[in-house]
Design a protein around this motif. Structure first.
Motif, mmCIF file in Angstrom:
data_model
loop_
_atom_site.group_PDB
_atom_site.id
_atom_site.type_symbol
_atom_site.label_atom_id
_atom_site.label_comp_id
_atom_site.label_asym_id
_atom_site.label_seq_id
_atom_site.Cartn_x
_atom_site.Cartn_y
_atom_site.Cartn_z
ATOM 1 N N SER B 25 5.525 -12.399 36.977
ATOM 2 C CA SER B 25 6.416 -13.113 35.680
ATOM 3 C C SER B 25 7.198 -11.303 34.945
ATOM 4 O O SER B 25 6.779 -10.711 36.518
ATOM 5 N N HIS B 73 15.305 -17.899 32.445
ATOM 6 C CA HIS B 73 14.491 -16.761 31.465
ATOM 7 C C HIS B 73 14.749 -17.253 29.584
ATOM 8 O O HIS B 73 15.486 -18.233 29.692
ATOM 9 N N ILE B 88 20.642 -13.548 33.632
ATOM 10 C CA ILE B 88 21.263 -12.812 32.618
ATOM 11 C C ILE B 88 22.130 -11.638 32.905
ATOM 12 O O ILE B 88 22.102 -10.253 32.604
ATOM 13 N N ILE B 229 13.641 -9.603 27.840
ATOM 14 C CA ILE B 229 13.682 -11.265 27.683
ATOM 15 C C ILE B 229 12.762 -11.475 29.114
ATOM 16 O O ILE B 229 11.769 -10.399 29.336
ATOM 17 N N THR B 230 12.601 -12.874 29.208
ATOM 18 C CA THR B 230 10.888 -12.649 30.426
ATOM 19 C C THR B 230 11.636 -14.030 30.900
ATOM 20 O O THR B 230 12.565 -14.755 30.648
ATOM 21 N N HIS B 231 11.312 -14.389 31.995
ATOM 22 C CA HIS B 231 10.232 -15.687 32.369
ATOM 23 C C HIS B 231 10.618 -17.037 31.823
ATOM 24 O O HIS B 231 9.669 -16.952 31.360
ATOM 25 N N SER B 232 11.170 -18.316 31.608
ATOM 26 C CA SER B 232 10.860 -19.439 31.888
ATOM 27 C C SER B 232 9.742 -19.745 32.230
ATOM 28 O O SER B 232 9.220 -19.231 33.533
#
Lengths: 248, 248
Positions: B25, B73, B88, B229-232
């Motif tokens: 991740s 994301h 992104i 911002i992270t992973h989905s």
């Protein structure tokens, strides 16, 4: 032990003290450089096994070694050794960060208890041969430099056991980085050490090379950061965790 | 696989892809908060196993996953979920740092190959029950929050084996944090999940709780950082290292 160091009653090396507990080195540097240094440690876990990182301005290793001071420090300025100092009370700044790194002092006991003889411990001072290798650490920001290794002569019949045992303790530099021929990692003449003393391997011994905790000093010099305070050689934190609690 | 993601031809979850390779991740945040977040990860290695930290401004995970994008994301602003975004490119800033964390997706295979049945993988979506626990993560700077765990129902006769196997892979969250009674870690009603879906353990199964990679989202919300911002969920990096190369 810690009270003796903090009270100024213990001012020499910590070798053989509080046996079984993880001993640790430290690199203190301005917060401005701390993120670079943390990335350096993350990218080079064998030489730089992270045990704790203090909050900026906090002079205490609260999690691993509360109430602890080092019995001796080395001060580097602009990439050069400046001086050896016992206390750093007058050097500590509000933006200082302490990076605490596991070292091999406690792990030496594990080898000895398992019957893996370490001749250098039986000789005065217990000093190892320490070398700059031709292997480059993975750089991060301003930090870069060669991988530094410590050589232990290990009986040939014990080499596999020494790899197995040390692999269990990544916090103490983990498994070796190299076995046998020093020329393969850039040392043409093993008698010519960069730090320490050369214990020539006997006929039935092989030289085994582990990543070494002198890397903060080496990177401080290579990177030329304006200020870095490290432990003096062998003058370590004695931490709370027993080595067995950090075994893999 | 990576080319398909980068080219926009793969836009869904990475579960079951490139089997055996570490999946990861990511948490992307401004450099200003990156040192705090790195200390948070160092202090909480089970939920946040560090695989790589990019240099500020570098949008590529050069060491672990060169040429890689995430297929999806999630954007958080001021501690609240803002939106789900595929690319992104228009959000990336020169001061962004990417923190890449190992996840359990590849490790699931190890359990299955060893005969440790994971019922949830046999059901649609392979979703786990994910909970906020009463255990607090060790805070660092602005980051704090509860330990988040994922529950897998494991046959009682396989529980010891599941602990042994997972302990070998710290990069995939390592050994469980808890076994059996959910009330001991703060969950009064296990059917009431915070994320995912509840697979009720059968008569011959025990609930086993592992630290969970949803922690970046949870801390982003708890800390209220202006941007992360992270992973989905399930939309991971497929990295270069094979899981076996990172085993202990």
């Amino acid at each position: 032990m810690r009270a003796a160091v903090r009270g100024g009653r213990w001012t020499t090396t910590t070798h053989g003290l509080a046996r079984g507990y993880v001993q640790a080195s430290v690199a203190i540097l301005p917060e401005k450089y701390a993120f670079d240094f943390l990335r350096f440690c993350q990218r080079n876990p064998k030489p730089c096994p992270l045990l704790e990182v203090t909050d900026p301005g906090d002079p205490e290793a609260r999690m691993a070694a509360p109430g602890s001071d080092l019995p001796g420090h080395r001060l580097y300025r602009d990439g050069a050794f400046s001086e050896e100092v016992r206390s750093i009370h007058n050097l500590w700044c509000d933006d200082h960060v302490g990076v605490v790194l596991g070292c091999s002092l406690s792990f030496d006991e594990v080898l000895v208890e398992a019957g893996v003889r370490q001749c250098h411990l039986e000789q005065a001072g217990g000093r190892l041969a320490v070398y700059r290798t031709s292997i480059e650490c993975v750089p991060a920001g301003v930090f870069h430099g060669p991988l530094v290794v410590a050589m232990r002569p290990i009986r040939k019949r014990d080499v596999v056991r020494a790899v197995e045992l040390s692999a269990r303790y990544p916090i103490a530099h983990g498994a070796p980085v190299h076995i046998s021929d020093p020329r393969e990692i850039g040392m043409e003449n093993p008698a010519k050490v960069d730090w320490g003393r050369y214990p020539a391997p006997a006929e039935d011994e092989a030289p085994v090379y582990w990543a070494c905790g002198v890397i903060p000093q080496a990177t401080a010099m290579a990177s030329g950061v304006p200020e870095m305070i490290t432990h003096s050689a062998g003058h370590m934190f004695v931490t709370d965790p027993h080595l067995s609690t950090m075994a893999h």
